[in-house]
Structure formats: C-alpha cells, structure tokens
Design a protein around this motif. Structure first.
Motif, PDB file in Angstrom:
ATOM      1  N   GLU A 140      28.207  47.363  15.090  1.00 32.30           N
ATOM      2  CA  GLU A 140      27.747  46.162  14.393  1.00 32.30           C
ATOM      3  C   GLU A 140      28.907  45.312  13.884  1.00 32.30           C
TER       4      GLU A 140
ATOM      5  N   ASN B  80      26.866  53.139  14.847  1.00 32.15           N
ATOM      6  CA  ASN B  80      26.303  51.832  14.492  1.00 32.15           C
ATOM      7  C   ASN B  80      27.282  50.977  13.712  1.00 32.15           C
TER       8      ASN B  80
ATOM      9  N   GLU C 195      25.581  54.289   7.596  1.00 34.17           N
ATOM     10  CA  GLU C 195      24.854  53.453   6.643  1.00 34.17           C
ATOM     11  C   GLU C 195      25.720  53.106   5.446  1.00 34.17           C
TER      12      GLU C 195
ATOM     13  N   ASN D 208      17.534  60.772  19.563  1.00 29.12           N
ATOM     14  CA  ASN D 208      16.261  60.630  18.878  1.00 29.12           C
ATOM     15  C   ASN D 208      15.994  59.250  18.258  1.00 29.12           C
ATOM     16  N   PRO D 209      17.016  58.562  17.697  1.00 26.53           N
ATOM     17  CA  PRO D 209      16.736  57.245  17.101  1.00 26.53           C
ATOM     18  C   PRO D 209      16.098  56.299  18.120  1.00 26.53           C
ATOM     19  N   VAL D 210      15.204  55.435  17.660  1.00 26.02           N
ATOM     20  CA  VAL D 210      14.443  54.582  18.585  1.00 26.02           C
ATOM     21  C   VAL D 210      15.329  53.815  19.556  1.00 26.02           C
ATOM     22  N   GLU D 211      16.472  53.280  19.071  1.00 30.29           N
ATOM     23  CA  GLU D 211      17.260  52.447  19.980  1.00 30.29           C
ATOM     24  C   GLU D 211      17.943  53.311  21.044  1.00 30.29           C
TER      25      GLU D 211
ATOM     26  N   GLN E 236      16.551  56.164  22.256  1.00 33.90           N
ATOM     27  CA  GLN E 236      15.477  56.507  23.188  1.00 33.90           C
ATOM     28  C   GLN E 236      15.292  55.405  24.213  1.00 33.90           C
ATOM     29  N   GLN E 237      15.283  54.174  23.698  1.00 37.84           N
ATOM     30  CA  GLN E 237      15.100  53.022  24.571  1.00 37.84           C
ATOM     31  C   GLN E 237      16.219  52.974  25.607  1.00 37.84           C
TER      32      GLN E 237
ATOM     33  N   ARG F 156      15.838  55.602  28.333  1.00 38.61           N
ATOM     34  CA  ARG F 156      14.832  55.264  29.343  1.00 38.61           C
ATOM     35  C   ARG F 156      15.324  54.149  30.257  1.00 38.61           C
TER      36      ARG F 156
ATOM     37  N   GLN G 272      10.854  62.090  26.041  1.00 39.67           N
ATOM     38  CA  GLN G 272      10.288  62.169  24.699  1.00 39.67           C
ATOM     39  C   GLN G 272      11.238  62.936  23.796  1.00 39.67           C
ATOM     40  N   SER G 273      11.611  62.276  22.709  1.00 37.43           N
ATOM     41  CA  SER G 273      12.537  62.883  21.773  1.00 37.43           C
ATOM     42  C   SER G 273      11.802  63.241  20.491  1.00 37.43           C
ATOM     43  N   ASN G 274      12.043  64.449  20.006  1.00 35.06           N
ATOM     44  CA  ASN G 274      11.322  64.970  18.848  1.00 35.06           C
ATOM     45  C   ASN G 274      12.262  65.518  17.804  1.00 35.06           C
ATOM     46  N   GLU G 275      11.713  65.742  16.626  1.00 34.52           N
ATOM     47  CA  GLU G 275      12.449  66.530  15.652  1.00 34.52           C
ATOM     48  C   GLU G 275      12.368  67.981  16.070  1.00 34.52           C
TER      49      GLU G 275
ATOM     50  N   PHE H  38      23.837  60.045   7.222  1.00 33.83           N
ATOM     51  CA  PHE H  38      24.373  59.290   8.349  1.00 33.83           C
ATOM     52  C   PHE H  38      25.370  58.300   7.779  1.00 33.83           C
TER      53      PHE H  38
END
Lengths: 286, 422
Positions: free
Chosen positions: B260, B256, B237, B35-38, B40-41, B44, B58-61, B234
C-alpha cells in the motif's frame, strides 16, 4: 385576590421537586441516547469505513461523513460465489425458521396445556441441547451426513440450525401459550369448535406476533452460525461461512466492507419484522 | 416400517436429489493458506485459472478444515481433492491418511524440505509447496533514531533495544510492535529467533543460563513495546496505522504495508545475539487425502502447482516464495521485493544461524508452542522471576519430548532418541 398568591412556605419545596423531576428526565434521556449510541455508532463507523478509500480507513481521526469511495465494495462484487452464498444463507435461514416453528410451537403448546410426568425435566433438557459446543458435534454430524447423503445440502444444514434454534422456539412459544387463558379455548369448545379449530381460530391469531418473534431468533441464529456451515457445506456455502472465516486477516478496508455486507441483510430483515418483535414485549400498537 | 423411518428415507432421498444437482467434477482444493479474501481471489484468478481442470479453491480456518477432513476420512468417502496446509498441520496427522507422493517425479529444490515432507516415513507424504520466513520491518520515520554506528542490515539485539528506546523517547510512546495477540505468531519468535540467537538451541537450552539472559533482554525490549501488542496479530495493520514503527512478523503478514505504501517502510533481517543471527523458515505443503475422489486429477493439480511459472504466480498472489528453482521476474509486488531482499540478507549474513521447523512432535505441536507462549506470558506479562518460570516450564517441555520421542532439530545438537532438556 389571595388565590394567585403562592403559599409562602410551599415555594422552597416546589423548586427541588421540579429540579428532581428534570434531573430524572435528563437521566432518562441520557440513558436513551447512550443505548442508541451503543448500537448505532459502531454501525455508523462500519458504514463510513466501508465507503472510504483504504488510506482514510487507516488514518485517524475518522471523517464524520463518508467519502463514497466504492472500491472496497467493488472488490466483493467481483468476488466469486458471493451471490450464490447469499442465496444459500437466505434459503437455509428460511428453512430453519419454518422448521423450528413447525416443530417448536407444538412442543410449546403441549408444555403449557398438558401435564405429563417429567415435564419440568423436559423443559430443562431442551436447554441442554445448547450445552454442547458445535465444534464437538460437527465431526460425528459430518460423518453421518456424508453417509446419508445430506452432506453439502441446504436442507441438511437447516436441520442442524433448527436444532440450535429449537430451544428458543419451544420456550418462547411455551410462555406465549401460557399467557393465553385456557378459558378462551374452553369457551370455543362449548361453541362448537374442535380442539384444532379452537386453536386455529382463537389461539393462533393471539400468538402470531410472538411466533414471528421466535422466527426472528431462528433466522438470526442460522444467519450467524459459522462452524457447522463451514464443515457441512462445500458447494452450497452460506454467506457467513463463506466470508467470515476470511475476514480475520485481509487489509482493514476489506474487513470493514465484508463486515458491512454481512450485517446489512440481517439488519434489513430485522427492520422489516420489527413490529412483531415489539409486539411480543407488549409495547406495540396492536 | 415406521412413520419416522419413512420420513427419514424421504428426507435423505430429497437430499440426494439436491446433492446430485450440485455435484460437479472440479477438484476441491481445501486449504488453510491464502485465507484473506484478496489472496483467495488472487489464487483463483492468477494461480489456478492456468490449470487445465477447473479447481474449486476453498480456504478455511484450521478448525473447520480439520473437522471436515476427519469426517471424510471416517466416512471413507471424500470430496476433498487436495489439501493445502502448513508443515505443522501435516505433521500432526497420521501419514496413513495421506497418499504417498514419492513417485510424482517432482519435488522441491531443498533436500531439507523434502525430508521434512516424509513425516518420518520412507516416502513424501506431502509436497513442499511454498515457503516464507519472519523478518523485521520499520517505518522510515524510525530510521532517524537508529543508534549511532548501527547497520540496519546487521543489527544486534542490543542495538534493537537501544533503537526502540530512542524511538520511544522521541515519539513519547513505545513504538516497537510485537505480534503477541491471540492469533499472533509470537511462539515462532521465541523458537526460531530469540532462543537460537542467545542459546544456539531451542529444546536443549530451554532453561539454561543463556536462556535467562535472552528473557532478560526480551524484557528490556518489552519496556519499549506498544502495550497494545497483546492484541496485535498482523503487524501490517499497526505499521499502516502508525501504532508501531519497528515490528517483527511473518513476511506475508507484513505484505499489505509494503504494497500500500512501498516508500514508507523498510524490511530488514532479524537481529543477532551472542550465538548468531537465528531465523526460521515457514513451509507450506499440499497433500492428497486417501479419500480423494479422483487421484489422477489431484496429482495433475500438484504438478501444475510445482511448475516454475505457477510458483511465481503463487508468490505474487500470496507473498510465499517458491520452493523450486525459478528465475524471479522484475515485475514483483513491492512486498515481495522487500521481503525477498531481507530474507536473502538474513540467510547470507556471516553470522546466520538458521533453525528448522519443529519435527517429530506429531499432534503435540500445539502443546510445544504453548510452553513458549506460557513462558512469555509468565515472565514478560506477569513479571514472574525468570529462573523459577523456566524450571517450572522445563518439566512440561520434557514431558512432551519424552512422550513423542522427537529427536533434536537444528540449531540444537543432534540427539540419540528424544531431545533432552538440559
């Protein structure tokens, strides 16, 4: 000669009065600064974090000036479907604005000008449309939309958002119309206006700023709505449905950048129409 | 024909026109995972771009995900081609609404997973897609305070508590981090780690004497836990920000941090208790709803997702591990290497006590988790007496088990009929 000499027993009184005044002024200033900071500081930090490299975002204390690292924003520039979603958001919000005003202001006019049985109840019922949470309504709505072919269209979503914005449109325009004396309209009638021309020539110019204000409410309600947008659109997603759901979990720097992207268009819009908003509250330079 | 009906007709006609313009033949992959934007990218660009057909990922809650699916099932007309979700989401559904996948010719390498995917029927209702687990991670800074003689790859809960206490003392503030926030996966820690390690069970032993010890130990650990943990979901963080030095979480919720700053953190197995080293898998699957517009296209997409090379691409994109046999390449991201090693050590340890995902609970899965979360909140956060809370919550757990009739799953001993709370 005696005039410039201050009265001896006036002096001890004057000083406390002046200090009370300046204390009041200080309090007033502090209040203004606090309220501004309340709004501006989070937005400022949002901007700093958006324009910082990931390491800076995770560190503390934050720098006061952004370092203009565009990495996070570049990620979203390459994120598939952003522009289409932005276009959808604007289209849906604009449709919502138009429809909620077109339907809401006649209702507000009727409520303020005519007496009819059940009027008070009607005013209450209008607010009740906000009493049902969307997750509850979304399922039957989606089923109906799929069956009628409204599913996955900007128009269909705008209909739902209009329903959400309508109570505000009705109640705001109701109070606006009530603030304009009926005598003005009656005078126009005696001078040869019909009910319609009296409305368009006399009343409408007076309430136009207020109408704009309720249009802003409609815009913001539509812009911020996630659940219905996520359920009722697939190809034609709005920016909020597209991004907001996915901003819970990514790394902090992407969260900030995504939040920034969501906030900025709404800020620009509100900034552009702010004088009309103030006009409604009667503090504008009309 | 009234005016209103004419308007309605015109409106839906207009809508049809707009909809027809937007319609396309992409398979819609409706997912709650990645689901997190990165992610999803990455899904795809790296995972789905290799497929012959275009895929709209498409990822949703969970809320919109379920609502949309329900709506399509009720309307008997769908746009969703493929569902991606966790085992728990599928088990809460009516198997009738999912297409049988038993004749696909592909399945996961694990018989346990394939059985779970049948959802109590004779045929696979979803295809096991990817797996993960929960592990521990620590800032290298914290390694200085490891108790003497402790091996980080074979810790016990007592050593973990001592370690957290040492770190607490050295840093001047509690440095253990636990995902007890609103979206944190705390209930999995109790169900898959604390209970199995101390009681060798989850349901049967819920209110046993051993369970009392487990909660006493957890209370001790909580004394050295960052009190902000009730807001952490999470742990990557807090690792990155330094708010926590030693943490427990889902492998993909730690990724992450390792990606990182790979040199700053270590991953290691969950600790062991008197009954062994309890741990639990996470299983995600893909399924086809009965309303899918193009069955063949959906099945072709499943076949693509199960290919070894796609599974490796999925691993790189989401930090979820393959469910089929693959040879892992050397160029994996740091998070995958770290998590993979920790999971391998955990499952390969001499005292390993693997648990299974709750099964047979149907749509009561959420209520089941609630029992463990409430127990935690009452005992640890509100400081209520352990025995009383366990006896109280036991009745709720019993009611859920009796209502669903779910039999016991590992590490609980097998049962005839509903799993009893002893």
């Amino acid at each position: 000669m005696a005039a410039p000499v201050p009265h001896p027993d006036k002096e001890p009184d004057a000083a406390p009065a002046a200090s009370t005044r300046s204390a009041g002024r200080l309090l007033y200033l502090a209040g203004v600064i606090l309220l501004c900071a309340w709004v501006l500081v989070p937005i400022y930090f949002l901007m700093i974090n958006t324009l910082s490299a990931p390491e800076t975002v995770n560190s503390f204390p934050k720098p006061f000036f952004p370092e203009f690292d565009l990495g996070s924003l570049q990620f979203f520039a390459g994120f598939a479907g952003m522009l289409a979603a932005l276009k959808n958001s604007i289209l849906v919000a604009a449709l919502t604005m138009i429809m909620s005003i077109a339907i809401g202001s006649p209702a507000g006019y009727a409520l303020s000008r005519f007496d009819f049985p059940g009027k008070e109840l009607f005013r209450l019922l209008i607010l009740l449309t906000r009493a049902f949470p969307l997750p509850l309504l979304a399922l039957p709505l989606a089923v109906m939309f799929i069956q009628t072919g409204l599913d996955d269209t900007q128009f269909g979503l705008a209909l739902v958002h209009t329903t959400l914005a309508l109570p505000f449109a009705v109640l705001i325009t109701f109070s606006l119309f009530s603030g304009i004396p009926i005598e003005l309209e009656e005078a126009a009638w005696t001078l040869g206006c019909t009910r319609l021309t009296a409305f368009t020539k006399v009343v409408l110019p007076l309430i136009l700023p207020g109408i704009t204000a309720s249009a802003i409410f409609a815009f913001v309600i539509s812009w911020n709505e996630v659940f219905a947008a996520a359920v009722l659109t697939i190809e034609n997603r709005t920016l909020t449905a597209f991004l907001l759901q996915s901003l819970d979990t990514p790394p902090l720097h992407l969260k900030f950048a995504g939040g920034f992207i969501l906030v900025v268009p709404a800020l620009i819009f509100i900034f552009a129409v702010r004088k009309y908003l103030f006009a409604m509250w009667g503090i504008a330079n009309r | 024909m009234t005016y209103a009906r004419k308007m309605l007709g015109a409106a839906s006609g207009l809508a049809l026109l707009v909809a027809a313009g937007a319609a396309q033949a992409d398979v819609l992959f409706w997912s709650t995972q990645a689901n997190p934007v990165e992610e999803q990218q990455a899904m795809r660009d790296q995972v789905l771009s290799g497929h012959d057909d275009a895929v709209d990922y498409q990822s949703n809650e969970l809320g919109p995900w379920i609502t949309r699916l329900e709506a399509e099932l009720q309307a008997d007309s769908g746009t969703i081609g493929l569902l991606g979700a966790l085992h728990g989401n599928f088990s809460a559904m009516d198997p009738e609404n999912l297409v049988d996948l038993g004749d696909m010719g592909v399945m996961s390498a694990s018989d346990t997973f394939n059985d779970l995917a049948k959802l109590g029927t004779d045929s696979m209702q979803y295809m096991p897609w990817m797996q993960a687990s929960y592990i521990m991670a620590a800032n290298r800074e914290a390694l200085h305070y490891l108790p003497e003689g402790a091996d980080i790859d074979a810790l016990t809960y007592d050593q973990l508590i001592e370690w957290a206490a040492n770190a607490h003392e050295a840093a001047g503030e509690p440095k253990f981090g636990f995902p007890a926030g609103p979206k944190g996966l705390k209930h999995r820690f109790f169900q898959g780690y604390l209970y199995p390690s101390y009681t060798n069970g989850v349901v049967r032993t819920f209110a046993s004497d051993k369970a009392v010890t487990a909660w006493e130990k957890f209370r001790e650990l909580w004394a050295h836990t960052n009190p902000g943990s009730t807001n952490f979901s999470f742990m990557q963080e807090q690792l990155l920000s330094g708010d926590a030095w030693i943490v427990f979480d889902h492998t993909s919720r730690l990724a992450n941090a390792f990606n990182e700053r790979p040199d700053d953190f270590v991953a290691f197995p969950a600790p062991a208790g008197p009954e062994g080293r309890g741990f639990m898998p996470v299983l995600a699957g893909v399924a086809i709803p009965r309303t899918a517009p193009d069955m063949e296209a959906s099945k072709a997409l499943i076949a693509h997702l199960m290919k070894p090379e796609t599974q490796i691409a999925t691993l790189k994109a989401t930090s979820f591990f393959p469910v089929v046999d693959v040879d892992l390449p050397d160029d994996l991201p740091p998070s995958v290497k770290a998590a993979g090693d920790a999971v391998a050590k955990m499952s390969g340890s001499a005292d390993a006590n693997p648990g299974l995902l709750p099964a047979g609970l149907g749509d009561k899965g959420g209520d089941f988790n609630r029992v463990y979360v409430d127990t935690f909140e009452r005992i640890v956060l509100a400081g209520q007496p352990i025995e009383a809370v366990l006896q109280d919550q036991k009745t709720r757990l019993e009611a859920i088990m009796n209502e669903t009739g779910a039999p016991c799953w590992a590490p609980d001993a097998p049962s005839e009929g509903a799993c009893p709370v002893e």
